[in-house]
Design a protein around this motif. Structure first.
Motif, mmCIF file in Angstrom:
data_model
loop_
_atom_site.group_PDB
_atom_site.id
_atom_site.type_symbol
_atom_site.label_atom_id
_atom_site.label_comp_id
_atom_site.label_asym_id
_atom_site.label_seq_id
_atom_site.Cartn_x
_atom_site.Cartn_y
_atom_site.Cartn_z
ATOM 1 N N LYS A 246 0.824 -1.209 0.000
ATOM 2 C CA LYS A 246 0.000 0.000 0.000
ATOM 3 C C LYS A 246 0.859 1.260 0.000
ATOM 4 N N PHE A 247 1.938 1.238 0.760
ATOM 5 C CA PHE A 247 2.820 2.400 0.853
ATOM 6 C C PHE A 247 3.422 2.752 -0.509
ATOM 7 N N TRP A 248 3.747 1.722 -1.298
ATOM 8 C CA TRP A 248 4.467 1.946 -2.547
ATOM 9 C C TRP A 248 3.594 1.886 -3.798
ATOM 10 N N LEU A 249 2.300 1.609 -3.645
ATOM 11 C CA LEU A 249 1.463 1.430 -4.837
ATOM 12 C C LEU A 249 1.440 2.675 -5.720
ATOM 13 N N TRP A 250 1.155 3.836 -5.134
ATOM 14 C CA TRP A 250 1.090 5.056 -5.944
ATOM 15 C C TRP A 250 2.452 5.461 -6.504
ATOM 16 N N PRO A 251 3.521 5.421 -5.708
ATOM 17 C CA PRO A 251 4.827 5.696 -6.324
ATOM 18 C C PRO A 251 5.145 4.753 -7.480
ATOM 19 N N MET A 252 4.733 3.504 -7.362
ATOM 20 C CA MET A 252 5.043 2.536 -8.416
ATOM 21 C C MET A 252 4.259 2.806 -9.692
ATOM 22 N N VAL A 253 2.987 3.133 -9.556
ATOM 23 C CA VAL A 253 2.203 3.400 -10.764
ATOM 24 C C VAL A 253 2.695 4.682 -11.442
ATOM 25 N N ILE A 254 3.140 5.653 -10.649
ATOM 26 C CA ILE A 254 3.684 6.891 -11.229
ATOM 27 C C ILE A 254 5.016 6.625 -11.917
ATOM 28 N N VAL A 255 5.897 5.892 -11.229
ATOM 29 C CA VAL A 255 7.214 5.595 -11.804
ATOM 30 C C VAL A 255 7.083 4.725 -13.055
ATOM 31 N N MET A 256 6.059 3.887 -13.107
ATOM 32 C CA MET A 256 5.873 3.047 -14.285
ATOM 33 C C MET A 256 5.461 3.865 -15.505
ATOM 34 N N HIS A 257 4.658 4.905 -15.286
ATOM 35 C CA HIS A 257 4.118 5.650 -16.422
ATOM 36 C C HIS A 257 4.878 6.929 -16.754
ATOM 37 N N LEU A 258 5.536 7.521 -15.783
ATOM 38 C CA LEU A 258 6.266 8.762 -16.042
ATOM 39 C C LEU A 258 7.309 8.617 -17.154
ATOM 40 N N PRO A 259 8.053 7.493 -17.204
ATOM 41 C CA PRO A 259 9.062 7.360 -18.267
ATOM 42 C C PRO A 259 8.486 7.274 -19.681
ATOM 43 N N ASP A 260 7.160 7.127 -19.813
ATOM 44 C CA ASP A 260 6.572 7.132 -21.156
ATOM 45 C C ASP A 260 6.864 8.447 -21.873
ATOM 46 N N LEU A 261 7.105 9.485 -21.084
ATOM 47 C CA LEU A 261 7.468 10.781 -21.669
ATOM 48 C C LEU A 261 8.769 10.692 -22.463
#
Length: 372
Positions: A246-261
């Motif tokens: 739970k602590f890392w779920l949001w950081p992980m979804v952000i880190v997964m998609h941010l590099p799409d840039l």
């Protein structure tokens, strides 16, 4: 078979142990590989090799069911989190070995005078022997967890009725629609992006691609990208083990998609510097590996209970569907939009992932190592 493997997963739970299925399926895969080696020199080899490959695929999917169940039965939840990245590493190593190492071996044998069929026969003999050796090794070494036993049949029920009861139990879970949506849409954007990475790197610059050679793509995507993916997976498993899913779920979804840039940049700039291209690919692959750890742990979380092997198999089947369907349309979308607008489309399709992430409910302690 990996998409439809949930259809026979209850039998793996109901009949014998997961350890038994692992060993028997490794034996079947090794035997199938040996049979392919024997049939390749034959005149009508296509018919026989296709039959062997079908048996091999079925055995591999069944092995997948049993191995996932064995992983959950043999390790505590924090240990599952800690080693989830290690699983990704070995999966990628196996992928590289099969797609690269075997081709290199067959090619080397052909260069040394072996006919093509004979070169591949020897290659399949080597792989078959390896699997049979693994089977023998695991027969003696693989532990025997106390929890690894056949699932009990309900009194008065036959195997068939129990089969349908177990399948329906998964779909009767609380918040099952949200769970299924998470399985389908968490990687909705990545499923499309990953499918088009190699074509984008290879396509000519006038078509919007980067115009790299096959060797350059192999190095950047097949080596640098894979290493970054594995590092992301290892780090993801470690941080979940430390602080919980739970602590890392949001950081992980952000880190997964941010590099799409990074691919938006590559499609606009079309750099020729391989270091820049490699860094962008590594950035995206690291994020994907890091974020995928949360997905794996969520699947393990919703697979708790008496029939965790079946539940996890259903989850991975839905996961495969969630990768297959978006990937099927990605090429068509890219042709209509071009690479620049395709990567803007990818950014847009990350929205469902954020929505399903906001909807799921996770115990704050899940995946975290015990304090003290």
């Amino acid at each position: 078979p990996w998409v439809i493997k949930p259809l026979w997963s209850p039998f793996v739970d109901l009949l014998r142990t997961k350890r038994f299925w692992i060993i028997v399926m490794q034996l079947a895969i090794g035997g199938s590989l040996a049979c392919v080696a024997l049939t390749l020199p034959a005149n009508n080899f296509v018919r026989y090799t296709l039959a062997m490959f079908w048996i091999m695929a079925f055995s591999s999917a069944t092995h997948d069911i049993a191995a996932d169940g064995f992983y959950m039965l043999g390790l505590s939840t924090p240990e599952q989190a800690a080693f989830v990245g290690v699983r990704t590493v070995f999966y990628r190593v196996a992928t590289i070995a099969s797609k690269g190492g075997l081709v290199i071996l067959a090619g080397t044998l052909h260069q040394r005078g072996y006919p093509v069929a004979s070169a591949w026969s020897v290659t399949f003999v080597v792989v078959g022997a390896f699997f049979l050796a693994l089977c023998l090794y695991h027969f003696f070494i693989l532990p025997r967890p106390e929890a690894d036993r056949s699932a009990p049949l309900d009194k008065g029920r036959g195997v068939v009725s129990e089969y349908f009861r177990i399948i329906t139990l998964f779909f009767r879970q609380k918040d099952i629609l949200i769970i299924i949506c998470f399985f389908l849409f968490y990687r909705f954007a990545e499923a499309q992006l990953v499918k088009m990475v190699a074509p984008f790197l290879l396509d000519a610059r006038e078509k919007g691609g980067l115009g790299l050679s096959t060797a350059e793509v192999g190095w950047i995507y097949g080596t640098v990208g894979v290493v970054a993916l594995m590092l992301g997976g290892l780090l993801g498993g470690y941080v979940i083990y430390r602080n919980g899913l739970k602590f890392w779920l949001w950081p992980m979804v952000i880190v997964m998609h941010l590099p799409d840039l990074a691919f938006v940049y590559l499609s606009h700039a079309q750099p020729e510097n391989l270091w820049i291209i490699g860094a962008a690919v590594a950035f995206e692959q690291f994020g994907y590996g890091f974020g995928f750890t949360a997905y794996t742990m969520f699947m393990i979380m919703v697979s708790r209970g008496e029939y965790k092997t079946v539940f996890y198999a259903i989850g991975t089947g839905i996961m495969a569907l969630g990768m297959m369907l978006p990937a099927m349309s990605s090429g068509w979308i890219q042709e209509k939009l071009g690479y620049i607008h395709f990567y803007y489309w990818i950014l847009l399709t990350t929205i469902p992932s954020f929505i399903v992430t906001a909807l799921v409910k996770i115990d704050p302690e899940y995946g975290k190592k015990a304090s003290g």
